[in-house]
Motif scaffolding. Structure first.
Motif, PDB file in Angstrom:
ATOM      1  N   ALA A  42     -17.100   7.710 -12.005  1.00  0.00           N
ATOM      2  CA  ALA A  42     -18.202   8.432 -12.645  1.00  0.00           C
ATOM      3  C   ALA A  42     -19.079   7.493 -13.476  1.00  0.00           C
ATOM      4  O   ALA A  42     -20.292   7.664 -13.555  1.00  0.00           O
ATOM      5  N   HIS A  43     -18.452   6.478 -14.096  1.00  0.00           N
ATOM      6  CA  HIS A  43     -19.201   5.509 -14.895  1.00  0.00           C
ATOM      7  C   HIS A  43     -19.572   4.263 -14.108  1.00  0.00           C
ATOM      8  O   HIS A  43     -19.984   3.259 -14.681  1.00  0.00           O
ATOM      9  N   ARG A  44     -19.386   4.309 -12.777  1.00  0.00           N
ATOM     10  CA  ARG A  44     -19.815   3.240 -11.874  1.00  0.00           C
ATOM     11  C   ARG A  44     -19.056   1.928 -12.092  1.00  0.00           C
ATOM     12  O   ARG A  44     -19.611   0.853 -11.870  1.00  0.00           O
ATOM     13  N   GLU A  45     -17.786   2.005 -12.529  1.00  0.00           N
ATOM     14  CA  GLU A  45     -16.970   0.799 -12.505  1.00  0.00           C
ATOM     15  C   GLU A  45     -16.801   0.343 -11.056  1.00  0.00           C
ATOM     16  O   GLU A  45     -16.742  -0.867 -10.779  1.00  0.00           O
ATOM     17  N   VAL A  46     -16.686   1.291 -10.159  1.00  0.00           N
ATOM     18  CA  VAL A  46     -16.682   1.036  -8.714  1.00  0.00           C
ATOM     19  C   VAL A  46     -17.455   2.161  -8.045  1.00  0.00           C
ATOM     20  O   VAL A  46     -17.729   3.198  -8.653  1.00  0.00           O
ATOM     21  N   VAL A  47     -17.806   1.959  -6.780  1.00  0.00           N
ATOM     22  CA  VAL A  47     -18.508   2.991  -6.017  1.00  0.00           C
ATOM     23  C   VAL A  47     -17.530   3.804  -5.178  1.00  0.00           C
ATOM     24  O   VAL A  47     -17.651   5.017  -5.054  1.00  0.00           O
ATOM     25  N   ILE A  48     -16.539   3.117  -4.592  1.00  0.00           N
ATOM     26  CA  ILE A  48     -15.524   3.767  -3.767  1.00  0.00           C
ATOM     27  C   ILE A  48     -14.156   3.456  -4.358  1.00  0.00           C
ATOM     28  O   ILE A  48     -13.869   2.305  -4.710  1.00  0.00           O
ATOM     29  N   GLY A  49     -13.314   4.464  -4.490  1.00  0.00           N
ATOM     30  CA  GLY A  49     -11.968   4.260  -4.992  1.00  0.00           C
ATOM     31  C   GLY A  49     -10.944   4.971  -4.119  1.00  0.00           C
ATOM     32  O   GLY A  49     -11.243   6.028  -3.540  1.00  0.00           O
ATOM     33  N   PHE A  50      -9.764   4.388  -4.002  1.00  0.00           N
ATOM     34  CA  PHE A  50      -8.673   5.010  -3.255  1.00  0.00           C
ATOM     35  C   PHE A  50      -7.656   5.536  -4.268  1.00  0.00           C
ATOM     36  O   PHE A  50      -7.188   4.787  -5.136  1.00  0.00           O
ATOM     37  N   ARG A  51      -7.319   6.816  -4.149  1.00  0.00           N
ATOM     38  CA  ARG A  51      -6.446   7.469  -5.120  1.00  0.00           C
ATOM     39  C   ARG A  51      -5.346   8.249  -4.407  1.00  0.00           C
ATOM     40  O   ARG A  51      -5.482   8.588  -3.228  1.00  0.00           O
ATOM     41  N   ASN A  52      -4.291   8.551  -5.159  1.00  0.00           N
ATOM     42  CA  ASN A  52      -3.160   9.275  -4.560  1.00  0.00           C
ATOM     43  C   ASN A  52      -3.210  10.770  -4.826  1.00  0.00           C
ATOM     44  O   ASN A  52      -2.215  11.461  -4.654  1.00  0.00           O
ATOM     45  N   ARG A  53      -4.367  11.253  -5.264  1.00  0.00           N
ATOM     46  CA  ARG A  53      -4.531  12.698  -5.441  1.00  0.00           C
ATOM     47  C   ARG A  53      -5.997  13.065  -5.252  1.00  0.00           C
ATOM     48  O   ARG A  53      -6.886  12.224  -5.377  1.00  0.00           O
ATOM     49  N   ARG A  54      -6.216  14.333  -4.977  1.00  0.00           N
ATOM     50  CA  ARG A  54      -7.579  14.829  -4.782  1.00  0.00           C
ATOM     51  C   ARG A  54      -8.352  14.764  -6.102  1.00  0.00           C
ATOM     52  O   ARG A  54      -7.815  15.100  -7.156  1.00  0.00           O
ATOM     53  N   PRO A  55      -9.619  14.317  -6.075  1.00  0.00           N
ATOM     54  CA  PRO A  55     -10.378  14.275  -7.327  1.00  0.00           C
ATOM     55  C   PRO A  55     -10.668  15.674  -7.843  1.00  0.00           C
ATOM     56  O   PRO A  55     -10.954  16.595  -7.077  1.00  0.00           O
TER      57      PRO A  55
END
Length: 293
Positions: free
Chosen positions: A154-167
């Motif tokens: 949300a704060h643009r630390e990255v554009v795409i992130g891989f996570r182990n749960r649904r946002p």
């Protein structure tokens, strides 16, 4: 946050501004609204903004009066957005994304930059297939940020992130990928002992609980556990999409069912339709599908 281009308001002046302003809310109040909405309460937002909880509370009341809407449901555990608050939050995050794109420094090579955050193992798979991700000839530039912790999309630390749960954030969009499973792997003839990773991850905690004192080597990088396993130094707990593709390793136990989880590719809802982001997402999903990750 949104950059209004105005000079910062002094702390004493900030404490005094509690009511509505002529002509509607100012940019700073909207910035503070974004902070409270993202952090879910005044205390966390106070740490991130440098304002006191009391100031933030007054500012949010003033913002609600100035626009004539109830933006929060206030309770003991924090601030929850109302439907009108959610609508305002969605609009402001889209404005924030547009400003970020307009003020982004151009890439010296002329290629649009896409920043990607993933854990050690997903990053390894992506790096091994990087040629298929950047295009031929390259039409995007990728910056990988390998991290076990979740970075702030949300704060643009990255554009795409891989996570182990649904946002769960309203400003984020997610695509569900294949489930990730873990199992123990070792080289033929390796001693029957665990390779421990000293890290705060579910897989590292599982090995720590399972191995007891039966270990002679500890590492703080999950990638080094793979290196030690390949060198025949013991058993490493690895994602199956890594262990099954290493010709020098074999499974020496069952899948650890309690560590299995879904994987999600997450991006900002306002960014996911950008051409370079769209290309990166599609290519990453194709690569991960081929590799079983």
């Amino acid at each position: 946050m949104i950059d209004s281009g105005k000079p910062p308001i002094g702390a004493a002046n900030a404490e005094a501004q509690t009511g509505p302003r002529t002509g509607g809310p100012d940019w700073e109040n909207l910035n503070l609204f974004l902070a409270v909405a993202r952090d879910g309460g005044l205390s966390a937002a106070a740490r991130n903004t440098g304002r006191s909880p009391a100031t933030l509370g007054r500012r949010m009341q003033g913002l609600e009066r100035s626009i004539g809407r109830d933006l929060f449901v206030r309770h003991d555990r924090g601030y929850r957005l109302t439907s009108e608050g959610q609508a305002l939050f969605a609009e402001l995050t889209e404005v924030e994304a547009r400003i970020s794109r307009l003020t982004q420094r151009p890439d010296p090579d002329g290629l649009p930059l896409v920043k990607v955050s993933a854990g050690t193992w997903t990053t390894l798979v992506l790096l091994r297939g990087v040629d298929s991700l950047v295009g031929t000839p390259p039409d995007i530039r990728l910056r990988f940020v390998a991290a076990e912790q979740v970075l702030d999309i949300a704060h643009r630390e990255v554009v795409i992130g891989f996570r182990n749960r649904r946002p769960t954030e309203t400003s984020l969009a997610g695509r569900k990928l294949a489930a990730v499973e873990f199992a123990p792997y070792a080289a033929a003839g390796a001693p029957d002992r665990w390779i421990r990773v000293v890290a705060d991850t579910p897989s590292a905690r599982w090995v720590a609980q399972t191995s007891g004192g039966d270990t002679v080597c500890e590492v703080n990088s999950p990638r080094n556990a793979l290196d030690l396993a390949l060198a025949g130094q013991g058993t490493a707990l690895l994602p199956c999409f890594i262990g099954d593709t290493e010709p020098g390793l074999q499974r020496v136990g069952n899948v650890v069912s309690e560590l299995s989880h879904d994987q999600w590719l997450v991006t900002h809802d306002a960014d996911r339709h950008l051409p370079e982001v769209r290309r990166a997402i599609d290519r990453m999903c194709r690569l991960l599908s081929r590799t079983g990750a």
